[in-house]
Motif scaffolding. Structure first.
Motif, PDB file in Angstrom:
ATOM      1  N   VAL A  59       0.849  -1.184   0.000  1.00 45.53           N
ATOM      2  CA  VAL A  59       0.000   0.000   0.000  1.00 45.53           C
ATOM      3  C   VAL A  59       0.889   1.240   0.000  1.00 45.53           C
ATOM      4  O   VAL A  59       2.063   1.180   0.369  1.00 45.53           O
ATOM      5  N   ARG A  60       0.321   2.370  -0.398  1.00 46.87           N
ATOM      6  CA  ARG A  60       1.075   3.630  -0.384  1.00 46.87           C
ATOM      7  C   ARG A  60       0.661   4.428   0.841  1.00 46.87           C
ATOM      8  O   ARG A  60      -0.529   4.612   1.111  1.00 46.87           O
ATOM      9  N   LEU A  61       1.662   4.939   1.576  1.00 43.03           N
ATOM     10  CA  LEU A  61       1.429   5.688   2.805  1.00 43.03           C
ATOM     11  C   LEU A  61       1.796   7.152   2.595  1.00 43.03           C
ATOM     12  O   LEU A  61       2.864   7.461   2.060  1.00 43.03           O
ATOM     13  N   HIS A  62       0.924   8.032   3.014  1.00 45.60           N
ATOM     14  CA  HIS A  62       1.177   9.477   2.945  1.00 45.60           C
ATOM     15  C   HIS A  62       1.232  10.000   4.376  1.00 45.60           C
ATOM     16  O   HIS A  62       0.229   9.987   5.090  1.00 45.60           O
ATOM     17  N   TRP A  63       2.411  10.476   4.791  1.00 46.49           N
ATOM     18  CA  TRP A  63       2.608  10.959   6.150  1.00 46.49           C
ATOM     19  C   TRP A  63       2.179  12.422   6.242  1.00 46.49           C
ATOM     20  O   TRP A  63       2.036  13.113   5.231  1.00 46.49           O
ATOM     21  N   SER A  64       1.993  12.897   7.462  1.00 47.91           N
ATOM     22  CA  SER A  64       1.448  14.244   7.675  1.00 47.91           C
ATOM     23  C   SER A  64       2.354  15.354   7.165  1.00 47.91           C
ATOM     24  O   SER A  64       1.882  16.460   6.879  1.00 47.91           O
ATOM     25  N   ASP A  65       3.682  15.089   7.058  1.00 49.85           N
ATOM     26  CA  ASP A  65       4.602  16.103   6.556  1.00 49.85           C
ATOM     27  C   ASP A  65       4.754  16.059   5.037  1.00 49.85           C
ATOM     28  O   ASP A  65       5.608  16.743   4.464  1.00 49.85           O
ATOM     29  N   GLY A  66       3.936  15.233   4.367  1.00 53.68           N
ATOM     30  CA  GLY A  66       3.981  15.139   2.922  1.00 53.68           C
ATOM     31  C   GLY A  66       4.853  14.027   2.389  1.00 53.68           C
ATOM     32  O   GLY A  66       4.827  13.732   1.188  1.00 53.68           O
ATOM     33  N   PHE A  67       5.630  13.381   3.263  1.00 55.90           N
ATOM     34  CA  PHE A  67       6.496  12.288   2.830  1.00 55.90           C
ATOM     35  C   PHE A  67       5.647  11.072   2.465  1.00 55.90           C
ATOM     36  O   PHE A  67       4.647  10.775   3.138  1.00 55.90           O
ATOM     37  N   GLU A  68       6.030  10.385   1.391  1.00 56.80           N
ATOM     38  CA  GLU A  68       5.325   9.177   0.982  1.00 56.80           C
ATOM     39  C   GLU A  68       6.264   7.990   0.997  1.00 56.80           C
ATOM     40  O   GLU A  68       7.455   8.117   0.680  1.00 56.80           O
ATOM     41  N   SER A  69       5.736   6.837   1.394  1.00 54.90           N
ATOM     42  CA  SER A  69       6.531   5.612   1.426  1.00 54.90           C
ATOM     43  C   SER A  69       5.632   4.428   1.126  1.00 54.90           C
ATOM     44  O   SER A  69       4.399   4.555   1.070  1.00 54.90           O
ATOM     45  N   GLU A  70       6.249   3.290   0.912  1.00 50.48           N
ATOM     46  CA  GLU A  70       5.504   2.061   0.645  1.00 50.48           C
ATOM     47  C   GLU A  70       5.364   1.266   1.929  1.00 50.48           C
ATOM     48  O   GLU A  70       6.286   1.206   2.747  1.00 50.48           O
ATOM     49  N   GLY A  71       4.195   0.660   2.110  1.00 44.49           N
ATOM     50  CA  GLY A  71       3.961  -0.193   3.259  1.00 44.49           C
ATOM     51  C   GLY A  71       3.670  -1.616   2.829  1.00 44.49           C
ATOM     52  O   GLY A  71       2.993  -1.838   1.827  1.00 44.49           O
ATOM     53  N   GLU A  72       4.203  -2.567   3.569  1.00 45.02           N
ATOM     54  CA  GLU A  72       3.950  -3.988   3.298  1.00 45.02           C
ATOM     55  C   GLU A  72       2.853  -4.489   4.236  1.00 45.02           C
ATOM     56  O   GLU A  72       2.947  -4.315   5.452  1.00 45.02           O
ATOM     57  N   VAL A  73       1.818  -5.092   3.652  1.00 45.67           N
ATOM     58  CA  VAL A  73       0.745  -5.663   4.467  1.00 45.67           C
ATOM     59  C   VAL A  73       1.234  -6.992   5.023  1.00 45.67           C
ATOM     60  O   VAL A  73       1.414  -7.963   4.287  1.00 45.67           O
ATOM     61  N   VAL A  74       1.477  -7.020   6.326  1.00 43.46           N
ATOM     62  CA  VAL A  74       2.112  -8.168   6.966  1.00 43.46           C
ATOM     63  C   VAL A  74       1.095  -9.200   7.441  1.00 43.46           C
ATOM     64  O   VAL A  74       1.293 -10.406   7.300  1.00 43.46           O
TER      65      VAL A  74
END
Length: 390
Positions: A251-266
Motif C-alpha cells: 500500500v502507499r502511505l502518505h505521512w502528515s509532513d507530505g512524505f510518501e513511502s511504501e507499506g507492506e501488508v504483513v
C-alpha cells in the motif's frame, strides 16, 4: 459454468428476501379446468399457500451448492457469530409474471400447473468492508408442466431457484466468491496468526499532546480506496482496518509532513477487520496504547483523513457513548465525528492513549447519525497476535 481448477469458493449466505410487488397487484393470468380456459387475474401475494423465507433460502442453498458454492457447514460447536460468513446476500423481487391453471380435485386439494417468471435484484454485502460490493439483476422462470398439489407454489419457488442459478453464473458474483490458487494461499499466509509478532516499544512511553500525535497517523492508499493507519512501534508497524488494505500486498502511505513511502501488508484478520502494515518510521514516535476498557462518558478524540487526503490530520472530539457486543465482537460506540477516510485511524483517550481503531458508522440512507463504532485496541492486538518485544 465450472469453477477453475485449483480455485476455492467462499461460502454464500442468503439473509433476506423482499418483494417490491404491492398487495393486490396483478401479476399473472389465472386459468381453470383441464383445458386451462381463461378465468381471471392473479393478485400478489399468492393466496392459497404462503411462500416462506425458509422455502426460498432452501432452494437458494440447493442451487448454490449445485453450482459449486454453498453456505458454510455448521460445526458441532459453532456459535451464530462464528457461522457468519464474510458476505451476506439479499434478494429483491422487482416483478413477477405468471400463467397458472387450476383444476378442482374431488379427492383432495385442487391441482395446479403453469409457469412463473421473476425479476430479482441481488445485492452482495461485505461484512468486512461494511458496504455492498456487487449488485446483480437476473430474470428467470420455471414451468410446471403437470397438474400437481400446490403446483403454483412450486413454480414460484423454482423460478426463484432459477434466478439463484443465474446469479451464480454472473461474472460479478464469481469475482467476489471465487479465489484463485495464488490469492487463496496469499490470504492464508496473511491471516495465519499462530506465531506472535514481536514489536519494539509496543504500547510504551509517555503520550504527547493530541495535537502532536497527528504526525504518527498516515493516509493509506490501496487499490480499493483510501483510509487511515497509525504507528504503534518504533520498528515501523502500523495498525489499520482489513477493509482499508483489502487484498493488496503493498500500500502507499502518505505521512502528515507530505512524505510518501511504501507499506507492506504483513498480517490481516478479516473477521475482526484489523490489519498490520510495516514501513520505515523515519524516526517518528509510535502512539501509546491503552488496553484498559473504555468508560461511557469519557472524552475521546479521533484522528484521520475524512473524505480526502487534503483533510489528513483532522482531529475531532466526542465521548464514549457505550460499550457494545455486535455480531459477537466488542465495539466502543462514540459520537465523535468520523466518516469515509477515517477508517483505520486511532481513537484516543483524554491523555492521548489509543483505545480503539475507527471501523464503521451507522448511516441510514447514508446520513451520519453520530453513532460510530471502534475496535478496542486490545482486540486488535489479540486477533493479530502482536506482542511487545522483550
Amino acid at each position: 459454468m465450472t469453477i477453475p481448477a485449483g480455485a476455492e469458493t467462499k461460502p454464500t449466505e442468503l439473509i433476506k428476501v423482499i418483494s417490491e410487488m404491492k398487495d393486490e397487484q396483478t401479476w399473472g393470468e389465472l386459468r381453470i379446468g383441464p383445458f386451462c380456459i381463461p378465468f381471471g387475474k392473479m393478485s400478489w401475494p399468492p393466496k392459497d399457500e404462503l411462500i416462506t423465507q425458509g422455502d426460498l433460502f432452501e432452494v437458494f442453498d440447493r442451487e448454490m451448492k449445485a453450482a459449486g458454492f454453498g453456505p458454510r457447514d455448521k460445526g458441532l460447536f459453532d456459535t451464530p457469530a462464528d457461522m457468519a460468513t464474510e458476505f451476506a446476500i439479499g434478494a429483491r423481487v422487482t416483478s413477477a409474471e405468471g400463467r397458472i391453471c387450476g383444476w378442482p380435485n374431488a379427492n383432495g386439494p385442487p391441482l395446479w400447473k403453469g409457469s412463473a417468471l421473476l425479476n430479482v435484484e441481488w445485492q452482495v454485502y461485505s461484512r468486512v468492508q461494511r458496504r455492498t460490493v456487487a449488485t446483480v439483476a437476473t430474470k428467470a422462470g420455471f414451468d410446471v408442466a403437470q397438474f400437481a398439489v400446490h403446483g403454483e407454489r412450486k413454480a414460484l419457488i423454482a423460478a426463484f431457484g432459477e434466478n439463484a442459478k443465474a446469479l451464480a453464473a454472473t461474472p460479478a458474483f464469481r469475482e467476489v466468491f471465487i479465489a484463485g490458487p495464488s490469492d487463496t494461499q496469499a490470504d492464508q499466509d496473511r491471516t495465519t496468526a499462530k506465531s506472535p509478532i514481536l514489536l519494539t516499544g509496543l504500547g510504551k512511553g509517555r503520550p504527547p499532546p493530541v495535537a502532536e500525535e497527528v504526525g504518527s497517523v498516515v493516509v493509506v492508499h490501496a487499490s480499493g480506496g483510501m483510509g487511515s493507519a497509525f504507528l504503534i512501534s518504533s520498528d515501523g508497524y502500523l495498525l489499520t482496518n482489513a477493509h482499508v488494505v483489502g487484498t493488496d500486498a503493498k500500500v502507499r502511505l502518505h505521512w502528515s509532513d507530505g512524505f510518501e513511502s511504501e507499506g507492506e501488508v504483513v498480517r490481516v484478520q478479516k473477521a475482526r477487520d484489523v490489519a498490520l502494515v510495516r514501513a520505515s518510521p523515519h524516526g517518528r514516535t509510535p502512539l501509546v496504547l491503552r488496553t484498559a476498557p473504555s468508560t461511557p462518558g469519557e472524552s475521546v478524540f479521533a484522528i484521520g483523513a475524512p473524505l480526502e487526503e487534503a483533510l489528513q490530520g483532522t482531529v475531532t472530539k466526542g465521548i464514549v457513548s457505550a460499550n457494545r457486543i455486535l455480531d459477537g465482537f466488542s465495539f466502543i460506540q462514540s459520537d465523535v465525528a468520523v466518516t469515509h477516510g477515517n477508517s483505520g485511524g486511532p481513537l484516543l483517550d483524554e491523555k492521548g492513549q489509543v483505545i480503539g481503531i475507527t471501523d464503521w458508522g451507522y448511516r441510514p440512507d447514508d446520513v451520519p447519525e453520530n453513532i460510530n463504532f471502534f475496535i478496542p485496541i486490545g482486540d486488535a492486538l489479540d486477533f493479530l497476535n502482536l506482542k511487545p518485544a522483550p
